[in-house]
Scaffold this active site. Structure first.
Site, short mmCIF file in Angstrom:
data_model
loop_
_atom_site.label_atom_id
_atom_site.label_comp_id
_atom_site.label_asym_id
_atom_site.label_seq_id
_atom_site.Cartn_x
_atom_site.Cartn_y
_atom_site.Cartn_z
N CYS A 124 2.06 10.35 9.54
CA CYS A 124 3.06 9.79 10.45
C CYS A 124 4.43 9.84 9.79
CB CYS A 124 2.68 8.35 10.78
SG CYS A 124 3.79 7.58 11.98
N GLU A 141 -5.65 7.06 8.49
CA GLU A 141 -4.54 7.87 9.02
C GLU A 141 -4.00 8.86 7.99
OE1 GLU A 141 -1.61 5.58 11.32
OE2 GLU A 141 -0.08 6.76 10.31
N ARG A 161 -5.26 5.61 1.39
CA ARG A 161 -4.34 4.48 1.46
C ARG A 161 -4.71 3.61 0.27
NH1 ARG A 161 -1.89 3.26 6.64
NH2 ARG A 161 -0.94 5.20 7.31
N ARG A 191 0.83 -1.20 0.00
CA ARG A 191 0.00 0.00 0.00
C ARG A 191 0.87 1.25 0.00
NH1 ARG A 191 1.99 3.00 4.23
NH2 ARG A 191 1.67 2.12 6.28
N GLU A 210 -1.05 -4.28 13.22
CA GLU A 210 -0.18 -3.46 14.05
C GLU A 210 -0.46 -3.70 15.53
OE1 GLU A 210 -0.31 0.74 13.21
OE2 GLU A 210 1.78 0.92 13.86
N ARG A 248 5.66 -8.59 12.54
CA ARG A 248 4.51 -8.45 13.45
C ARG A 248 3.78 -9.77 13.45
NH1 ARG A 248 1.44 -3.28 10.67
NH2 ARG A 248 2.97 -1.67 11.12
N THR A 275 6.79 7.99 10.05
CA THR A 275 7.31 6.67 9.68
C THR A 275 6.98 6.32 8.23
OG1 THR A 275 5.31 5.48 10.36
CG2 THR A 275 7.02 5.76 12.03
N ARG A 324 4.15 0.59 2.29
CA ARG A 324 4.37 -0.56 3.16
C ARG A 324 4.03 -1.80 2.34
NH1 ARG A 324 2.15 -4.18 6.91
NH2 ARG A 324 3.66 -4.59 8.55
N1 ARG Z 1 1.71 6.71 16.72
C1 ARG Z 1 2.14 5.37 16.97
C2 ARG Z 1 3.47 5.40 17.66
O1 ARG Z 1 4.10 6.44 17.65
C3 ARG Z 1 2.22 4.54 15.70
C4 ARG Z 1 3.35 4.85 14.79
C5 ARG Z 1 3.50 4.00 13.56
N2 ARG Z 1 2.29 3.48 13.06
C6 ARG Z 1 1.45 4.11 12.28
N3 ARG Z 1 0.34 3.51 11.97
N4 ARG Z 1 1.72 5.29 11.80
O2 ARG Z 1 3.90 4.41 18.19
#
Ligand code: ARG
Length: 370
Positions: A275, A228, A232, A120, A321, A316, A277, A284
């Site tokens: 995020c 989020e 996506r 994704r 998650e 995981r 990340t 991902r």
């Molecule tokens: N906010 C969460 C943390 O800081 C998740 C971070 C990564 N996951 C995500 N779905 N963005 O641990």
């Protein structure tokens, strides 16, 4: 909280939760030096990591500009997560040409034709705030734009399918039973209002307004709306041929790019995501594999996590998650770095890593793929 209270709270989180990247890189002098307005904006970005001290990242951007505006605070934690040293310039290149490398797990072992795979990408429209800062009207307006784009896919025989909304009163609205069925089928996202990380960031606000999903007729191309990130976009399949999976995603992404206003990108960080990340390729790519030998039948993921880490992969449990137990050894593996690597490098890394884990597993006793 006064600025000094924030600073001392963060100091104690740094001691109790050294893996909280936001707390690790929080810069008290920088924070003190901001004017009150900017400080308040930064507070909203880092609140999730303050209230959830067990966060891994602990921050969500509220608008695409935040990554530039608050770079002195955000850049160090982005580099830490993605493994980019301070003296190396961040560069996000893109490469979707899957003709150069054949990544077919079935050719390694026919049992791997049974793995389920998903890739994704996260995308956000530049014309809206990021989900943490959207109003309910903006969430619904964004969903309307997306739903209009999906009408074109639905009419296209290569896609077909339908858009399903959970926005009360939407012309595409589905009932609760249908929503539950789609969640159980791993197509639709879970009720975000139960996620404490997203709650504090405002990302799950106004639930379920502006939320829905498009699913293609073959159920192998999906788009989440209002999770989020604004969108996506994902491709999924059972079968080990990663080239086919990535091509399906790229084709669908290209169609959506033509049908929607421009996505938010940063010259430094590539695709902008809520995020940190997910910055960069915003991608991902994961597969579900049974590794009973390496995981003691799913009882203990610690060894496989270590093995996978040296291959650049995160492991995981198969429950998504924050799930840890891998029932019968079924685990989810995915390359952890998303920034500074191209889409094809991510594909290659997943393929090479899965092949290496499979070889270790095969040396460790009887096993079967899924
Ligand atoms: N906010 C969460 C943390 O800081 C998740 C971070 C990564 N996951 C995500 N779905 N963005 O641990």
């Amino acid at each position: 909280m006064t600025p000094e209270q924030v600073i001392s709270t963060l100091q104690s989180i740094r001691n109790t939760n050294p893996d909280n990247l936001m707390a690790r890189h929080f810069n008290a002098d920088y924070f003190r030096g901001l004017d009150a307005g900017l400080r308040q904006r930064l507070m909203k970005i880092i609140a999730t990591g303050i209230e959830n001290s067990d966060s891994q990242m602990g921050a969500y951007a509220m608008s695409p500009e935040d990554y530039d505006l608050f770079a002195p605070m955000l850049d160090p934690l982005i580099r830490d997560f993605h493994g980019i040293p301070e003296d190396v310039q961040i560069a996000q290149a893109h490469d979707w040409d899957s003709s150069k490398s054949s990544c077919d797990l079935g050719k390694i072992d026919p049992r791997l034709e049974a793995v389920s795979m998903r890739v994704r990408v996260a995308r956000n429209l530049g014309s809206f705030p990021l989900p943490g800062a959207m109003t309910r009207d903006q969430r619904v307006a964004l969903e309307d734009l997306a739903a209009e784009a999906f009408t074109h896919l639905c009419k296209d025989t290569n896609y077909g399918g339908q858009y399903l909304s959970i926005t009360p009163g939407s012309p595409y609205e589905i009932d609760g039973a249908e929503y539950d069925r789609r969640v159980a089928a791993h197509q639709m996202f879970k009720d975000m209002s139960g996620d404490r990380y997203l709650n504090v960031a405002g990302i799950s606000a106004d639930w379920p307004y502006g939320r829905g999903m498009y699913v293609s007729g073959a159920q192998d191309f999906l788009v989440w709306v209002g999770e989020e990130d604004h969108l996506r976009i994902m491709a999924m399949q059972t079968g080990g041929n990663l080239n086919a999976l990535f091509k399906r995603l790229h084709d669908g992404l290209g169609r959506l790019q033509e049908l929607l206003p421009a996505f938010a990108t940063s010259p430094v960080y590539g695709n902008v995501t809520s995020c940190p990340t997910n910055l960069g390729a915003g991608m991902r790519a994961s597969l579900h594999m049974r590794l009973p030998g390496l995981t003691k039948n799913g009882q203990d993921l610690s060894r496989v996590k270590e093995d996978a880490k040296s291959l650049g992969l995160a492991v995981r449990g198969a429950g998504g998650e924050h799930s840890d137990a891998g029932e019968g050894g079924l685990v989810d593996i995915s390359p952890s770095v998303r920034l500074g690597v191209t889409e094809m490098q991510i594909m290659q890394r997943l393929f090479d890593g899965a092949a290496a884990l499979w070889a270790m597993e095969s040396g460790s006793g009887p096993s079967s793929a899924e």
